[in-house]
Design an enzyme around this catalytic site. Structure first.
Site, short mmCIF file in Angstrom:
data_model
loop_
_atom_site.label_atom_id
_atom_site.label_comp_id
_atom_site.label_asym_id
_atom_site.label_seq_id
_atom_site.Cartn_x
_atom_site.Cartn_y
_atom_site.Cartn_z
N ASP A 1 44.17 44.73 34.88
CA ASP A 1 43.31 43.57 34.71
C ASP A 1 42.68 43.54 33.32
O ASP A 1 42.23 44.58 32.81
CB ASP A 1 42.17 43.60 35.74
N GLU B 1 44.10 33.81 45.32
CA GLU B 1 43.04 34.50 46.06
C GLU B 1 42.08 33.53 46.74
O GLU B 1 41.64 32.54 46.14
CB GLU B 1 42.23 35.41 45.13
N LYS C 1 46.87 41.28 33.75
CA LYS C 1 46.51 40.15 34.59
C LYS C 1 45.24 39.52 34.04
O LYS C 1 44.32 40.24 33.64
CB LYS C 1 46.28 40.57 36.04
N GLU D 1 42.43 36.03 34.67
CA GLU D 1 41.99 34.97 35.57
C GLU D 1 41.92 33.64 34.84
O GLU D 1 41.73 33.59 33.63
CB GLU D 1 40.62 35.31 36.17
N ASP E 1 39.98 45.07 38.03
CA ASP E 1 38.61 45.21 37.56
C ASP E 1 37.63 45.35 38.72
O ASP E 1 36.44 45.57 38.53
CB ASP E 1 38.21 44.07 36.63
N SER E 2 38.16 45.27 39.94
CA SER E 2 37.37 45.62 41.13
C SER E 2 36.87 47.05 41.08
O SER E 2 35.97 47.43 41.82
CB SER E 2 38.21 45.41 42.40
#
Length: 289
Positions: free
Chosen positions: A106, A205, A136, A138, A67-68
């Protein structure tokens, strides 16, 4: 045989080209760690487009459609505004551009936190739309029930602990995590909870190195470090950062090239030739026969 999509350089269009089935699988990635040891570290980079995937594919075990892309592609201030549709479209492009690496997508902010059912709906949408191998998300212990829910229903999940960019508004910034005993204990507990819930790998991270090493030793699944430690089971970076596409990059990034400088130099030369009318020349124009 599988079908991938290679860019036809004569037309600049994506055309299907048969390739032998070589794509790595999530179980294959998971079993790289045996008895707490990963003999061959896992290589992962971000990818957002088909052409980028083609260039990275042969060298990576996994490609992360991160999602960056919100910041890298769309110029957004954070990952928070990224949508499910953005992730699905870029995920499909990366799958089309690759045939070797396992592609992980993501799940964007707001698409999974409400409930396991919401997460399943979002994750299944992403996988069906993109053809990716897994998702993925978070979050630590709070997301463990969701990870278990998805895994039990056939959706492979990569976890993410430590510095979690989607929670930047709560965290108050992008500083390294794990400097206090309480924070270190939480990171460890989060990683163990995700591991127990069935995550096939966990991104660690922005975590101080001793904690990253301890987490890697404590969980059975591979850890993928970013700003963590070389002793993690693998590494990931934002490709545009490591290639030098941006002037400012995080401290933990090593620049392996300076692509931005090369692009600027090429465009400067092009602009000069356009303005002095030396481009296009005889080799780039069509003359009467």
């Amino acid at each position: 045989m599988s079908t991938t999509f290679n860019l036809d350089t004569s037309t600049s269009r994506a055309n299907p080209t048969p390739q032998p089935m070589k794509r790595l699988t999530v179980p294959g990635i998971r079993t790289r760690k045996q008895d707490g040891v990963t003999a061959e570290p896992i290589v992962m980079l971000t990818a957002y487009t088909a052409r980028q995937a083609q260039l990275l594919d042969a060298h990576c075990d996994m490609l992360l459609v991160g999602d960056s892309l919100g910041q890298v592609i769309y110029g957004l201030p954070s990952t928070v505004p990224v949508t499910l549709d953005m992730m699905a479209l870029h995920g499909a492009a990366v799958v089309r551009g690759s045939y070797h690496a396992a592609v992980i997508v993501d799940m964007p902010f707001g698409s999974y936190e409400e409930s396991p059912a919401q997460a399943f709906a979002s994750a299944s949408t992403l996988l069906k739309a993109s053809g990716a191998a897994g998702v993925k998300l978070e979050g630590g212990a709070a997301m463990a029930p969701t990870v278990a829910f998805l895994t039990e229903r056939g959706i492979p999940v990569m976890g993410h602990v430590g510095l979690t960019p989607q929670a930047v508004n709560v965290l108050g910034g992008y500083a390294a995590r794990g400097r206090s005993d309480a924070e270190a204990d939480k990171i460890m507990a989060d990683a163990k909870a995700l591991d127990d819930a069935g995550a096939f790998a966990i991104v660690v991270e922005g975590v101080v190195e001793p904690i990253a090493i301890a987490v890697t030793e404590a969980v059975s699944c591979p850890t993928i470090g970013i700003g963590a430690s070389a002793r993690c089971d693998g590494q990931v970076l934002v490709t545009d950062d490591m290639l030098g596409m941006f002037e400012r990059v995080p401290r933990f990034v090593k620049r392996y090239d300076n692509i931005a400088e090369s692009i600027a130099s090429a465009v400067k030369a092009y602009a000069a030739e356009v303005r002095d009318r030396t481009f296009p020349g005889p080799d780039q124009t069509y003359q009467p026969k």
